[in-house]
Design a protein around this motif. Structure first.
Motif, PDB file in Angstrom:
ATOM      1  N   HIS A 114      20.244  35.863  21.709  1.00  0.00           N
ATOM      2  CA  HIS A 114      21.600  35.342  22.121  1.00  0.00           C
ATOM      3  C   HIS A 114      21.401  34.068  22.995  1.00  0.00           C
ATOM      4  O   HIS A 114      20.661  33.988  24.001  1.00  0.00           O
ATOM      5  CB  HIS A 114      22.253  36.540  23.126  1.00  0.00           C
ATOM      6  CG  HIS A 114      23.470  36.327  23.914  1.00  0.00           C
ATOM      7  ND1 HIS A 114      24.658  36.120  22.904  1.00  0.00           N
ATOM      8  CD2 HIS A 114      23.666  35.895  25.080  1.00  0.00           C
ATOM      9  CE1 HIS A 114      25.666  35.855  23.991  1.00  0.00           C
ATOM     10  NE2 HIS A 114      25.215  35.975  25.041  1.00  0.00           N
ATOM     11  N   LYS A 115      22.255  33.067  22.789  1.00  0.00           N
ATOM     12  CA  LYS A 115      22.380  31.756  23.493  1.00  0.00           C
ATOM     13  C   LYS A 115      23.153  32.080  24.946  1.00  0.00           C
ATOM     14  O   LYS A 115      24.315  32.089  24.775  1.00  0.00           O
ATOM     15  CB  LYS A 115      22.897  30.671  22.659  1.00  0.00           C
ATOM     16  CG  LYS A 115      22.243  29.411  23.304  1.00  0.00           C
ATOM     17  CD  LYS A 115      22.766  28.147  22.122  1.00  0.00           C
ATOM     18  CE  LYS A 115      21.882  26.908  22.514  1.00  0.00           C
ATOM     19  NZ  LYS A 115      21.956  25.887  21.554  1.00  0.00           N
ATOM     20  N   THR A 116      22.254  31.719  26.019  1.00  0.00           N
ATOM     21  CA  THR A 116      22.937  31.706  27.309  1.00  0.00           C
ATOM     22  C   THR A 116      22.532  30.519  28.005  1.00  0.00           C
ATOM     23  O   THR A 116      21.327  30.316  28.384  1.00  0.00           O
ATOM     24  CB  THR A 116      22.531  32.986  28.106  1.00  0.00           C
ATOM     25  OG1 THR A 116      22.830  34.054  27.228  1.00  0.00           O
ATOM     26  CG2 THR A 116      23.109  33.170  29.255  1.00  0.00           C
ATOM     27  N   LEU A 117      23.530  29.707  28.478  1.00  0.00           N
ATOM     28  CA  LEU A 117      23.221  28.501  29.180  1.00  0.00           C
ATOM     29  C   LEU A 117      22.462  27.673  28.720  1.00  0.00           C
ATOM     30  O   LEU A 117      21.497  26.890  29.357  1.00  0.00           O
ATOM     31  CB  LEU A 117      22.867  28.926  30.742  1.00  0.00           C
ATOM     32  CG  LEU A 117      23.868  29.470  31.541  1.00  0.00           C
ATOM     33  CD1 LEU A 117      23.031  30.047  32.882  1.00  0.00           C
ATOM     34  CD2 LEU A 117      25.386  28.680  31.578  1.00  0.00           C
ATOM     35  N   TRP A 159      17.848  30.417  24.559  1.00  0.00           N
ATOM     36  CA  TRP A 159      17.950  31.513  23.621  1.00  0.00           C
ATOM     37  C   TRP A 159      17.298  32.460  24.422  1.00  0.00           C
ATOM     38  O   TRP A 159      16.122  32.855  24.828  1.00  0.00           O
ATOM     39  CB  TRP A 159      17.253  31.465  22.287  1.00  0.00           C
ATOM     40  CG  TRP A 159      17.953  30.366  21.432  1.00  0.00           C
ATOM     41  CD1 TRP A 159      17.774  29.092  21.077  1.00  0.00           C
ATOM     42  CD2 TRP A 159      19.036  30.748  20.512  1.00  0.00           C
ATOM     43  NE1 TRP A 159      18.547  28.539  20.382  1.00  0.00           N
ATOM     44  CE2 TRP A 159      19.400  29.528  20.010  1.00  0.00           C
ATOM     45  CE3 TRP A 159      19.794  31.994  20.512  1.00  0.00           C
ATOM     46  CZ2 TRP A 159      20.530  29.530  18.876  1.00  0.00           C
ATOM     47  CZ3 TRP A 159      21.076  31.858  19.577  1.00  0.00           C
ATOM     48  CH2 TRP A 159      21.484  30.808  18.772  1.00  0.00           C
ATOM     49  N   VAL A 160      17.860  33.970  24.409  1.00  0.00           N
ATOM     50  CA  VAL A 160      17.637  34.807  25.292  1.00  0.00           C
ATOM     51  C   VAL A 160      17.028  36.233  24.249  1.00  0.00           C
ATOM     52  O   VAL A 160      18.370  36.271  23.740  1.00  0.00           O
ATOM     53  CB  VAL A 160      18.568  35.407  26.453  1.00  0.00           C
ATOM     54  CG1 VAL A 160      18.035  36.567  27.213  1.00  0.00           C
ATOM     55  CG2 VAL A 160      18.657  34.085  27.218  1.00  0.00           C
TER      56      VAL A 160
END
Length: 70
Positions: free
Chosen positions: A22-25, A28-29
């Motif tokens: 999941h892309k956050t800021l 990729w997390v």
């Protein structure tokens, strides 16, 4: 990571844990969640459907194929 077992939300059978991204800021997390259900009787089973599908019908001829040319 938590040590809880993942279960299928439809049938309650335990499933493996999978990681998705999941892309956050801009980074990729990893996101851990339940994997696909392996119970063939479950509604969320990713395999082929248990019901038999009808064979594809033959394509209909174009509308101009049966008309005489003037």
């Amino acid at each position: 990571m938590d040590s809880q077992d993942q279960v299928c939300p439809a049938c309650g059978q335990s499933v493996e844990r999978v990681v998705r991204r999941h892309k956050t800021l801009g980074a990729w997390v990893p996101v851990w969640g339940p994997g696909p259900c392996r119970n063939p009787d479950c509604a969320r089973y990713p395999g082929p459907s248990r019901t038999r599908e009808a064979p594809p019908s033959a394509p209909s001829p174009p509308e101009s194929a049966g008309r005489p040319t003037p």
